[in-house]
Design an enzyme around this catalytic site. Structure first.
Site, short mmCIF file in Angstrom:
data_model
loop_
_atom_site.label_atom_id
_atom_site.label_comp_id
_atom_site.label_asym_id
_atom_site.label_seq_id
_atom_site.Cartn_x
_atom_site.Cartn_y
_atom_site.Cartn_z
N CYS B 78 0.85 -1.19 0.00
CA CYS B 78 0.00 0.00 0.00
C CYS B 78 0.89 1.25 0.00
O CYS B 78 1.76 1.40 0.85
CB CYS B 78 -0.88 -0.01 1.24
SG CYS B 78 -1.75 1.54 1.51
N VAL B 79 0.66 2.12 -0.95
CA VAL B 79 1.57 3.26 -1.14
C VAL B 79 1.63 4.18 0.08
O VAL B 79 2.71 4.59 0.51
CB VAL B 79 1.24 4.04 -2.43
CG1 VAL B 79 -0.18 4.61 -2.43
CG2 VAL B 79 2.23 5.17 -2.65
#
Lengths: 122, 132
Positions: B78-79
């Site tokens: 997840c960025v």
């Protein structure tokens, strides 16, 4: 990307400011809603404390999670449930909470699970 | 059956992420399909290529990479979880004007849309490690 038949239940159980999980869970919840997924949210255990009004975490250098939760209504997230057993154990009343919620007893929580295909545990 | 995994647990703090890996291996062994592994929260720390385990310790990052090599499993970080913890690919390094990146081979950084897509395309999504 749409999944018309799949309902997702996001279970928020994390303590509010002890780590980043509560915040990252709310990010995920908002993302599911932004992608127009059919989601419900269940607060249980210490996670219920995320819903408290009048949070002021500025003294501990944290961003106010309550403010982000208030965006639920804006995002059209209105299926918000709270585990009644845990809620009573915390001695809360609905006046203490910043969102309209529905209390669910044990049987109702079970039924809620039955209605969803996915449970994402946070 | 088609599975995806959602992992929150730190690779260091508990055994939980190792359990997720073992679950992933087992379901492939039992001829299920693993559509995607999505790492969020502390789990993204596994994508730092500078992690240097002691020689006689289990190499969890390598084990995930092996899974990717053998079965083309999607390993997505997840960025927003990743960049705040210093797990950075070239694109994010450029965007935030950082001098280098450190994303390990086999992993990619992407948005929460990948988790939603995983739900849309899987029969089951298994969460690992809330509160671990």
């Amino acid at each position: 990307m749409s999944s018309p038949n799949k309902k997702v239940l996001i279970c928020l159980t994390s303590q509010i400011y002890s780590n980043q999980l509560a915040r990252e869970a709310i990010d995920a919840t908002l993302a599911f809603s932004a992608f127009e997924q059919d989601i419900s949210v269940l607060f249980s255990g210490s996670g219920i404390l995320q819903l408290l009004k009048h949070q002021d975490p500025s003294n501990i250098e944290q961003k106010n999670i309550g403010k982000t939760l208030q965006a639920f209504e804006l995002y059209g997230i209105n299926k918000v449930y709270v585990d009644q057993h845990d809620y009573l154990a915390l001695n809360l009343s609905e006046d203490d909470l910043l969102l309209p919620i529905e209390l669910l007893d044990k049987t109702a929580v079970r039924k809620l699970y039955d209605k969803h295909q996915f449970f994402l545990d946070y | 059956m088609k599975f995806s995994l959602l992992i929150h647990s730190s690779p260091f703090r508990s055994q939980n992420q190792l359990t997720a890996l073992r679950f992933a291996r087992e379901l492939i062994k039992q001829e299920h399909e693993l559509y995607r592994v999505f790492f969020q929260h502390e789990a993204v720390l596994i994508g730092n290529k500078l992690i240097t385990p002691a020689q006689d310790e289990f190499k969890l990052q390598q084990a995930w990479q092996q899974l990717k090599n053998d079965y083309q499993t999607d390993l997505v970080l997840c960025v927003s979880s990743a960049i705040k913890r210093g797990v950075i690919n070239d694109f994010e390094a450029q965007r935030y004007e950082l001098t280098f990146s450190n994303l390990a081979d086999g992993f990619e950084i992407s948005g929460l849309g990948q988790l939603i897509d995983a739900c849309a395309h899987s029969d089951r999504v298994i969460s690992f490690g809330a509160n671990h």
